[in-house]
Design an enzyme around this catalytic site. Structure first.
Site, PDB file in Angstrom:
ATOM      1  CB  SER A 138      42.525  55.745  38.259  1.00  0.00           C
ATOM      2  OG  SER A 138      42.597  56.724  39.277  1.00  0.00           O
ATOM      3  CE1 TYR A 151      47.831  54.503  39.657  1.00  0.00           C
ATOM      4  CE2 TYR A 151      46.374  56.410  39.535  1.00  0.00           C
ATOM      5  CZ  TYR A 151      46.572  55.070  39.837  1.00  0.00           C
ATOM      6  OH  TYR A 151      45.522  54.307  40.288  1.00  0.00           O
TER       7      TYR A 151
HETATM    8  P1  NAD Z   1      47.161  46.740  45.174  1.00  0.00           P
HETATM    9  O1  NAD Z   1      48.546  47.241  45.411  1.00  0.00           O
HETATM   10  O2  NAD Z   1      46.338  46.262  46.317  1.00  0.00           O
HETATM   11  O3  NAD Z   1      47.187  45.565  44.094  1.00  0.00           O
HETATM   12  C1  NAD Z   1      47.963  45.655  42.951  1.00  0.00           C
HETATM   13  C2  NAD Z   1      48.088  44.274  42.361  1.00  0.00           C
HETATM   14  O4  NAD Z   1      48.930  44.364  41.208  1.00  0.00           O
HETATM   15  C3  NAD Z   1      48.746  43.271  43.305  1.00  0.00           C
HETATM   16  O5  NAD Z   1      48.176  41.998  43.113  1.00  0.00           O
HETATM   17  C4  NAD Z   1      50.204  43.267  42.835  1.00  0.00           C
HETATM   18  O6  NAD Z   1      50.895  42.061  43.135  1.00  0.00           O
HETATM   19  C5  NAD Z   1      49.986  43.422  41.349  1.00  0.00           C
HETATM   20  N1  NAD Z   1      51.168  43.889  40.645  1.00  0.00           N
HETATM   21  C6  NAD Z   1      51.913  44.984  40.875  1.00  0.00           C
HETATM   22  N2  NAD Z   1      52.929  45.030  40.006  1.00  0.00           N
HETATM   23  C7  NAD Z   1      52.803  43.956  39.190  1.00  0.00           C
HETATM   24  C8  NAD Z   1      53.553  43.454  38.106  1.00  0.00           C
HETATM   25  N3  NAD Z   1      54.653  44.054  37.663  1.00  0.00           N
HETATM   26  N4  NAD Z   1      53.141  42.301  37.537  1.00  0.00           N
HETATM   27  C9  NAD Z   1      52.038  41.643  37.984  1.00  0.00           C
HETATM   28  N5  NAD Z   1      51.302  42.080  39.015  1.00  0.00           N
HETATM   29  C10 NAD Z   1      51.682  43.225  39.600  1.00  0.00           C
HETATM   30  O7  NAD Z   1      46.450  47.916  44.368  1.00  0.00           O
HETATM   31  P2  NAD Z   1      44.899  48.235  44.080  1.00  0.00           P
HETATM   32  O8  NAD Z   1      44.591  49.478  44.791  1.00  0.00           O
HETATM   33  O9  NAD Z   1      44.058  47.039  44.271  1.00  0.00           O
HETATM   34  O10 NAD Z   1      45.012  48.618  42.535  1.00  0.00           O
HETATM   35  C11 NAD Z   1      44.482  47.823  41.497  1.00  0.00           C
HETATM   36  C12 NAD Z   1      44.248  48.699  40.276  1.00  0.00           C
HETATM   37  O11 NAD Z   1      43.246  49.666  40.583  1.00  0.00           O
HETATM   38  C13 NAD Z   1      45.487  49.474  39.834  1.00  0.00           C
HETATM   39  O12 NAD Z   1      45.524  49.517  38.420  1.00  0.00           O
HETATM   40  C14 NAD Z   1      45.237  50.853  40.403  1.00  0.00           C
HETATM   41  O13 NAD Z   1      45.894  51.846  39.673  1.00  0.00           O
HETATM   42  C15 NAD Z   1      43.736  50.940  40.262  1.00  0.00           C
HETATM   43  N6  NAD Z   1      43.122  51.945  41.136  1.00  0.00           N
HETATM   44  C16 NAD Z   1      43.269  51.881  42.480  1.00  0.00           C
HETATM   45  C17 NAD Z   1      42.655  52.854  43.266  1.00  0.00           C
HETATM   46  C18 NAD Z   1      42.749  52.855  44.762  1.00  0.00           C
HETATM   47  O14 NAD Z   1      42.313  53.834  45.372  1.00  0.00           O
HETATM   48  N7  NAD Z   1      43.262  51.817  45.397  1.00  0.00           N
HETATM   49  C19 NAD Z   1      41.938  53.871  42.674  1.00  0.00           C
HETATM   50  C20 NAD Z   1      41.823  53.909  41.300  1.00  0.00           C
HETATM   51  C21 NAD Z   1      42.407  52.933  40.537  1.00  0.00           C
END
Ligand code: NAD
Length: 256
Positions: A138, A151
């Protein structure tokens, strides 16, 4: 070039993980999905692209379940060629109020799970003579924001882990890199939009605008499709010598 390879994308029932799984499937990559909630919808979406798709519901905070997930991928797909460590959660609170169980869960899911999947997938990649490991870090792997101590610690840790494993594999055909998105409008971020709307007494659109204006100069959300295309690039031959990088796709966030 990627046709017939297998990718495990953790946390791919939603958001960015699903976007990356679909982008890889479009290149002919077989997909092992993982994550909570509805798995049938994502499975159907991936299968419609004509590749083999599987699902394992391992809780990525639990090392024993990760071992079962990797055994499933070995048994059903003959191993993992592309590992995308994407599962992640967020919790926002000042450090003195941060619930200790949320701290532990964030470190386990956002950081330690990548250690476990990597240590289990890497020997097979080295043996087969090809591999790609992509860690979804991130902007918070590079810079901080207040109230996100767990985080930010986990994502900085994940960027460090990426560099270390990239050095260990530098002379091998396995590359290890991190992707650093800015704001992406997924369920993880929608929760923060909702909190902003409630705190400021504004509607959803205005809360999104304020969230972007604060950090992301492009004023546009990064999309799962853009992140999927970057993951496909990192899997390509053109990226064979991209190693240990933390690649930002953040609308200018970290340029400030
Ligand atoms: P999201 O909440 O849409 O998806 C998260 C996924 O992780 C889901 O499929 C959920 O079921 C799964 N998950 C959560 N806890 C879990 C566990 N204990 N075991 C197995 N699966 C689990 O989130 P997202 O925004 O798509 O995030 C995905 C990644 O991208 C994360 O690592 C997040 O930190 C990173 N990220 C997101 C953003 C953003 O702005 N959305 C920005 C930077 C980084």
């Amino acid at each position: 070039m990627l046709k017939g390879k297998t990718a495990l994308v953790t946390g791919s029932t939603s958001g960015i993980g699903l976007g990356i799984a679909l982008a890889l499937a479009r290149e002919g990559v077989n997909i092992v999905l993982n994550g909570f909630g509805d798995a049938e919808g994502p499975k159907t979406e991936v299968a419609a692209l004509g590749v083999k798709v599987g699902y394992h519901g391992a809780d990525m905070s639990k090392a024993a379940e990760i071992t079962e997930l990797m055994a499933y991928a070995q048994r059903e797909f003959g191993g993992v060629d592309i590992l995308v460590n994407n599962a992640g959660i967020q919790h926002v609170a000042p450090v003195q109020d941060f619930p200790t169980e949320r701290w532990d869960a964030i470190i386990a899911i956002n950081l330690s799970s990548a250690f476990h999947t990597t240590r289990l997938a890497l020997p097979g990649m080295l043996e087969k003579g090809w591999g790609r490991i992509i860690n979804l870090a991130s902007v918070h792997g590079l810079v901080a924001s207040a109230q996100k101590s767990a985080y930010v610690a986990a994502k900085h840790g994940l960027v460090g882990f990426t560099k270390s494993v990239a050095l260990e594999t530098a002379t091998s055909p396995v590359t290890v890199n991190a992707i650093c998105p800015g704001w992406v409008l997924t369920p993880l971020v929608q929760k923060q939009v909702d909190a902003r709307a409630a705190a400021d007494g504004v509607d959803n659109d205005e809360a999104k605008r304020r969230l972007l204006a604060e950090k992301q100069p492009s004023l546009q959300f990064t999309t799962p499709e853009q992140l999927g295309a970057l993951a496909v690039f990192l899997c390509s031959e053109a990226a064979a010598n991209v190693r240990g990088q933390a690649w930002s796709l953040d609308g200018g966030w970290t340029a400030q």
